[in-house]
Design a protein around this motif. Sequence first.
Motif, PDB file in Angstrom:
ATOM      1  N   THR A 171       8.250   3.603  -6.193  1.00  0.00           N
ATOM      2  CA  THR A 171       6.921   3.562  -6.526  1.00  0.00           C
ATOM      3  C   THR A 171       6.434   2.037  -6.801  1.00  0.00           C
ATOM      4  OG1 THR A 171       7.437   3.685  -8.874  1.00  0.00           O
ATOM      5  CG2 THR A 171       7.190   5.957  -7.733  1.00  0.00           C
ATOM      6  N   ILE A 202       4.674   1.925   1.545  1.00  0.00           N
ATOM      7  CA  ILE A 202       5.870   2.549   0.955  1.00  0.00           C
ATOM      8  C   ILE A 202       6.469   3.967   1.959  1.00  0.00           C
ATOM      9  CG2 ILE A 202       6.325   3.925  -1.045  1.00  0.00           C
ATOM     10  CD1 ILE A 202       4.857   2.034  -2.846  1.00  0.00           C
ATOM     11  N   GLU A 203       5.380   4.710   2.309  1.00  0.00           N
ATOM     12  CA  GLU A 203       5.618   5.927   2.978  1.00  0.00           C
ATOM     13  C   GLU A 203       6.212   5.776   4.254  1.00  0.00           C
ATOM     14  OE1 GLU A 203       2.133   8.184   2.593  1.00  0.00           O
ATOM     15  OE2 GLU A 203       2.253   8.482   0.533  1.00  0.00           O
ATOM     16  N   ASN A 204       5.830   4.900   4.935  1.00  0.00           N
ATOM     17  CA  ASN A 204       5.866   4.618   6.420  1.00  0.00           C
ATOM     18  C   ASN A 204       7.064   3.580   6.568  1.00  0.00           C
ATOM     19  OD1 ASN A 204       3.897   6.562   7.060  1.00  0.00           O
ATOM     20  ND2 ASN A 204       2.387   5.027   7.037  1.00  0.00           N
ATOM     21  N   GLU A 205       7.269   2.837   5.850  1.00  0.00           N
ATOM     22  CA  GLU A 205       8.572   1.675   6.037  1.00  0.00           C
ATOM     23  C   GLU A 205       9.251   1.782   5.168  1.00  0.00           C
ATOM     24  OE1 GLU A 205       7.466  -2.129   7.734  1.00  0.00           O
ATOM     25  OE2 GLU A 205       5.275  -1.916   7.759  1.00  0.00           O
ATOM     26  N   VAL A 250      10.291   4.333   2.772  1.00  0.00           N
ATOM     27  CA  VAL A 250      10.825   5.635   2.944  1.00  0.00           C
ATOM     28  C   VAL A 250      11.328   6.084   4.194  1.00  0.00           C
ATOM     29  CG1 VAL A 250      10.152   8.094   2.832  1.00  0.00           C
ATOM     30  CG2 VAL A 250       9.199   6.592   1.122  1.00  0.00           C
ATOM     31  N   LYS A 251      10.744   5.653   5.315  1.00  0.00           N
ATOM     32  CA  LYS A 251      11.393   5.547   6.639  1.00  0.00           C
ATOM     33  C   LYS A 251      12.695   4.851   6.645  1.00  0.00           C
ATOM     34  CE  LYS A 251      10.494   4.875  11.486  1.00  0.00           C
ATOM     35  NZ  LYS A 251       9.439   4.274  12.650  1.00  0.00           N
ATOM     36  N   THR A 306       0.787  -1.166   0.044  1.00  0.00           N
ATOM     37  CA  THR A 306       0.033   0.057   0.194  1.00  0.00           C
ATOM     38  C   THR A 306       0.988   1.352   0.005  1.00  0.00           C
ATOM     39  OG1 THR A 306      -0.085   0.206   2.357  1.00  0.00           O
ATOM     40  CG2 THR A 306      -1.887  -1.304   1.254  1.00  0.00           C
ATOM     41  N   SER A 307       0.438   2.200  -0.202  1.00  0.00           N
ATOM     42  CA  SER A 307       0.857   3.695  -0.339  1.00  0.00           C
ATOM     43  C   SER A 307       1.498   3.873   1.129  1.00  0.00           C
ATOM     44  CB  SER A 307       0.172   4.699  -0.812  1.00  0.00           C
ATOM     45  OG  SER A 307      -1.002   4.817   0.011  1.00  0.00           O
ATOM     46  N   SER A 308       0.646   3.531   2.198  1.00  0.00           N
ATOM     47  CA  SER A 308       1.128   3.518   3.538  1.00  0.00           C
ATOM     48  C   SER A 308       2.240   2.854   3.916  1.00  0.00           C
ATOM     49  CB  SER A 308       0.027   3.124   4.489  1.00  0.00           C
ATOM     50  OG  SER A 308       0.457   3.319   5.843  1.00  0.00           O
ATOM     51  N   TRP A 345      14.372   4.495   1.649  1.00  0.00           N
ATOM     52  CA  TRP A 345      13.963   4.412   0.061  1.00  0.00           C
ATOM     53  C   TRP A 345      13.159   5.575  -0.514  1.00  0.00           C
ATOM     54  CZ3 TRP A 345      17.847   1.737  -1.267  1.00  0.00           C
ATOM     55  CH2 TRP A 345      18.188   0.587  -0.582  1.00  0.00           C
ATOM     56  N   ASP A 346      13.755   6.651  -0.493  1.00  0.00           N
ATOM     57  CA  ASP A 346      13.091   7.888  -1.108  1.00  0.00           C
ATOM     58  C   ASP A 346      12.825   7.634  -2.613  1.00  0.00           C
ATOM     59  OD1 ASP A 346      13.024   9.175   0.959  1.00  0.00           O
ATOM     60  OD2 ASP A 346      14.919  10.083   0.854  1.00  0.00           O
TER      61      ASP A 346
END
Length: 345
Positions: A229, A216-219, A221-222, A212-214, A225-226
Amino acid sequence: MRKQILSLVMICSLLFTTTACGNYNIEDGKAPPQNTEESPFTKSEEEGSLGFLSHEEVSPARSDDQSVLPYEYNGGEFNLDYQFTSEGKLDNIGFLLFLDGKPQAYKVNDTRAEYEYLHCFQTSEKHEEKFSFVFTPNTGKKGDTLNITILSITNPAFQPDMKETSSYGWYHQHLERMLKLHFNEDAPDSDIFYGESENIFRDVSVAEEKITSSFIENELVKNGWDGITMDTLDSGVYSTISYDGELVYDNINLTNKDTLTVRYTICGTPGTRYGISFFLNHKPISFDKVISYDATLSKGNVWIIEAIIDTSKLDDFNTFYAVAVAASNDCSTNKTGSILLYKED
């Protein structure tokens, strides 16, 4: 002659890694190239180089294109002649062995010795050593051709006696060599060839879930991994690990803590099968009667393994890390940074 070479630079190990079938720079926590004539990792002494390590099989059978042919298993114990060379400030070198992505216990040279999962060699400023891995395969059927992965660990005997260190995981950098073993006979169906494992997990859950987008953003990217997609997830393999929901790079004080929750995730290139194992003091941790879990990556999905560590089963100082080893394809091994789990007196 092709060999694996690792030049060691004083950096902190990252808690996350990405792998794919290709070349990776050890400096940023990624796995090194599978086959290379020269070291791409050289650094000057001023930049903090501690030396280098190389390891490879001894006198293997080769095809016309000089690639190493699969070894043949004909029953009983199997001997793999091996060698390593090290230079610099490396006090000891250890080797983990994996077959089809699973930890494989072995003996070194002496067939009367006990099976173990990591053998530690003491080294000198300039060190060369030849030896044999002796093992009875713990998996494999007649007709199979399975990956043998030899994973070196630098300074495995090192464990800090202090409570605060930000560079602990760096001491346990890894370098792999992947070979093939063809089975002319079935592997024995017996657990007497297993080494000693640890039993500190409870309430283990393994699930494959939609990304999910969550997530990707919360795990992802944290974990650094900027720019990831759904499309870029197909071009690499990404893993994360957290402890009680937090990123940890050095140590965790378990004093007055009854439990510690570990969450490990892996996703990426569809069709790649990994064996995922957790290690305590370089011994695999058993869970659900196994010491490794098979996870085949699929498009748009992430594998999540969660487990609770029962801290009452731990001594005062313990080294913990996770390893994902490719069982299919020739993708690189993924090891998390080693962390120290400790209790105050």
